[in-house]
Scaffold this motif. Structure first.
Motif, PDB file in Angstrom:
ATOM      1  N   UNK A 169       0.837  -1.206   0.000  1.00  0.00           N
ATOM      2  CA  UNK A 169       0.000   0.000   0.000  1.00  0.00           C
ATOM      3  C   UNK A 169       0.871   1.256   0.000  1.00  0.00           C
ATOM      4  N   UNK A 170       1.927   1.249   0.813  1.00  0.00           N
ATOM      5  CA  UNK A 170       2.840   2.397   0.849  1.00  0.00           C
ATOM      6  C   UNK A 170       3.508   2.604  -0.502  1.00  0.00           C
ATOM      7  N   UNK A 171       3.876   1.517  -1.155  1.00  0.00           N
ATOM      8  CA  UNK A 171       4.525   1.599  -2.467  1.00  0.00           C
ATOM      9  C   UNK A 171       3.581   2.207  -3.495  1.00  0.00           C
ATOM     10  N   UNK A 172       2.345   1.722  -3.511  1.00  0.00           N
ATOM     11  CA  UNK A 172       1.361   2.245  -4.466  1.00  0.00           C
ATOM     12  C   UNK A 172       1.049   3.704  -4.165  1.00  0.00           C
ATOM     13  N   UNK A 173       0.920   4.029  -2.873  1.00  0.00           N
ATOM     14  CA  UNK A 173       0.659   5.423  -2.498  1.00  0.00           C
ATOM     15  C   UNK A 173       1.818   6.323  -2.933  1.00  0.00           C
ATOM     16  N   UNK A 174       3.050   5.844  -2.756  1.00  0.00           N
ATOM     17  CA  UNK A 174       4.209   6.628  -3.176  1.00  0.00           C
ATOM     18  C   UNK A 174       4.223   6.887  -4.669  1.00  0.00           C
ATOM     19  N   UNK A 175       3.848   5.869  -5.451  1.00  0.00           N
ATOM     20  CA  UNK A 175       3.791   6.067  -6.902  1.00  0.00           C
ATOM     21  C   UNK A 175       2.673   7.026  -7.287  1.00  0.00           C
ATOM     22  N   UNK A 176       1.529   6.893  -6.609  1.00  0.00           N
ATOM     23  CA  UNK A 176       0.376   7.732  -6.958  1.00  0.00           C
ATOM     24  C   UNK A 176       0.614   9.197  -6.617  1.00  0.00           C
ATOM     25  N   UNK A 177       1.362   9.463  -5.559  1.00  0.00           N
ATOM     26  CA  UNK A 177       1.589  10.842  -5.118  1.00  0.00           C
ATOM     27  C   UNK A 177       2.963  11.363  -5.539  1.00  0.00           C
ATOM     28  N   UNK A 178       3.629  10.640  -6.382  1.00  0.00           N
ATOM     29  CA  UNK A 178       4.962  11.041  -6.833  1.00  0.00           C
ATOM     30  C   UNK A 178       4.896  12.349  -7.610  1.00  0.00           C
ATOM     31  N   UNK A 179       5.753  13.287  -7.234  1.00  0.00           N
ATOM     32  CA  UNK A 179       5.753  14.605  -7.873  1.00  0.00           C
ATOM     33  C   UNK A 179       6.243  14.489  -9.316  1.00  0.00           C
ATOM     34  N   UNK A 180       5.526  15.093 -10.275  1.00  0.00           N
ATOM     35  CA  UNK A 180       5.951  15.041 -11.677  1.00  0.00           C
ATOM     36  C   UNK A 180       7.040  16.057 -12.013  1.00  0.00           C
ATOM     37  N   UNK A 181       7.522  16.764 -10.988  1.00  0.00           N
ATOM     38  CA  UNK A 181       8.555  17.785 -11.194  1.00  0.00           C
ATOM     39  C   UNK A 181       9.589  17.674 -10.092  1.00  0.00           C
ATOM     40  N   UNK A 182      10.838  17.757 -10.479  1.00  0.00           N
ATOM     41  CA  UNK A 182      11.907  17.735  -9.489  1.00  0.00           C
ATOM     42  C   UNK A 182      12.915  18.819  -9.845  1.00  0.00           C
TER      43      UNK A 182
END
Length: 447
Positions: free
Chosen positions: A325-338
């Motif tokens: 769940x943490x892995x999926x949440x991290x991918x879903x909320x991953x910032x598209x800009x760095x």
């Protein structure tokens, strides 16, 4: 090794088809005009469908390795070596190579007879055909493997002229050669002597782990008899000592001697024994999936299930679910800009025209989406702070990094001279206010 059919043999072939369709098919899938799954080492970017991963995303790789480890613990604690018996590449490719061997040379008895026969034109032709088919599968496997790291369209275009790079040639031949060697020649020797998993599997088992077992109380004493004869009437057990369970075993063990570390849990002996029981008109299950406690205490199906789902497996499963769940949440909320900001250390601070103090910064903007974007750049943190000769926008192509040098200026009488003053760079997408990053840096003022 003798081939067999049955429920578990069918499941092995289901896994063969699923794993190989994924392995051979994924490099050919396209996504947004590029290869859907590509670990592009030259560009230092990993493409997985709509995601683009950079070296800075190694955190996700670490989480994925943790998930793999806990999945190994979880499934091994429940049902032993499921991975080895059904999905391990060694098992999968051995099945494929054995199928090729059977189609060309015939069944086990025909192959044994052919091996013992003197060399002839027919024997040479059959062996040549078998090895050629193996080599073709192995080379295609190596080619596909490299296609995950070099765009497979480029590899195909290089085939007519053999214009591969040195490393591409090396890995195609290396991976293909070991596929041929392991699956075609060594086979069970890899599982018995080379695979480390067989050595440490014992620490993951306990008396309630589902493993392949022989029902000694029902099977002993062994002995042959006519079809349909009641074992008790001849003073024997259900096992007719045909030895087929040994003949079908990939590692050549006799499961009737108890669980051994060479057992990969493929259940070929279960399928073979069930067929013999059917012919003898005896109930199935002389060899079956069960647990050590279940065999000793003669438990039934519900009791076995209740002990398989024990605290150990529930804890493993719970931790695995949370990490997933943490892995999926991290991918879903991953910032598209760095954004990375590096202050120029060669020029700490300098006075420029207009009574301003200037620091120089290198700004790296990573557009992690697959569409071109324009970003607005501003700076805050000190009174009167401004950007020098910069129009305030930067355009970045899809899934690329754009670097720009910025001169940041502040009036000479602001801030604390002789110290680092915090400032903030705001980078926002012009077409999407939700894509924004605020990065902290420092501004040096001379004394």
């Amino acid at each position: 090794m003798r081939s067999t059919t049955g429920l578990f043999a069918s499941w092995r072939w289901v896994l063969v088809w699923v794993t190989q369709l994924l392995f051979y098919g994924l490099p050919w899938l396209q996504w947004n005009g590029r290869q859907a799954v590509l670990f592009h080492l030259v560009e230092r970017k990993f493409y997985i469908f709509g995601w683009v991963f950079w070296p800075q995303d190694v955190f996700f790789l670490a989480i994925l390795l943790i998930i793999s480890a806990y999945a190994l613990f979880f499934f091994t604690a429940i049902a032993g070596r499921l991975w080895c018996g059904y999905a391990c590449p060694q098992t999968v490719y051995t099945e494929i190579f054995m199928w090729i061997e059977q189609k060309i040379e015939g069944d086990r008895n025909k192959r044994m007879k052919l091996d013992k026969a003197p060399m002839s034109g027919r024997k040479f032709a059959l062996k040549a055909a078998k090895f050629s088919a193996w080599a073709a599968v192995a080379l295609w496997t190596g080619f596909t493997f490299v296609g995950y790291f070099t765009p497979i369209s480029e590899l195909v275009a290089s085939v007519p002229t053999f214009g591969f790079g040195a490393w591409e040639v090396f890995w195609i031949l290396f991976y293909g050669s070991f596929t041929f060697l392991f699956a075609g020649v060594m086979r069970e020797q890899v599982c018995k002597y080379m695979c480390p998993y067989a050595r440490f599997q014992g620490v993951m088992f306990d008396p309630d782990t589902l493993v392949i077992t022989y029902d000694e109380d029902r099977g002993e004493p062994r002995g042959s008899r006519k079809k349909g004869v009641d074992p008790q009437s001849v003073g024997k057990g259900a096992c007719i000592d045909c030895g087929i369970c040994v003949q079908v075993c990939p590692t050549g063990i006799d499961i009737r001697q108890g669980l051994q570390y060479e057992c990969i849990g493929c259940a070929a002996c279960i399928d073979a024994c069930d067929q013999v029981m059917d012919k003898m008109e005896y109930p199935r299950g002389l060899i079956r999936y069960s647990t050590e406690n279940a065999m000793k205490k003669h438990w039934g199906g519900k009791e076995i299930f209740g002990h398989v789902m024990r605290p150990r497996t529930l804890i493993y499963g719970g931790i695995l679910a949370l990490i997933c769940v943490a892995f999926v949440w991290g991918l879903a909320t991953r910032e598209p800009l760095r954004v990375d900001i590096i202050r120029d250390r060669a020029t700490l601070a300098r006075e420029v025209a207009g009574g301003m103090i200037e620091n120089v910064y290198r700004l790296q903007v990573m557009n992690m989406t697959e569409k071109p974007r324009t970003f607005d750049v501003s700076v805050t943190g000190l009174q009167g702070i401004r950007l020098g000769d910069f129009n305030g926008t930067i355009s970045v192509e899809p899934a690329t990094t754009q670097a720009v040098t910025l001169q940041v200026q502040v009036p000479v009488d602001v801030g604390q001279p002789g110290s680092s003053n915090p400032i903030y760079f705001d980078v926002k997408a012009s077409d999407d206010a939700n894509i924004a990053v605020k990065e902290k840096s420092t501004f040096l003022l001379p004394r």
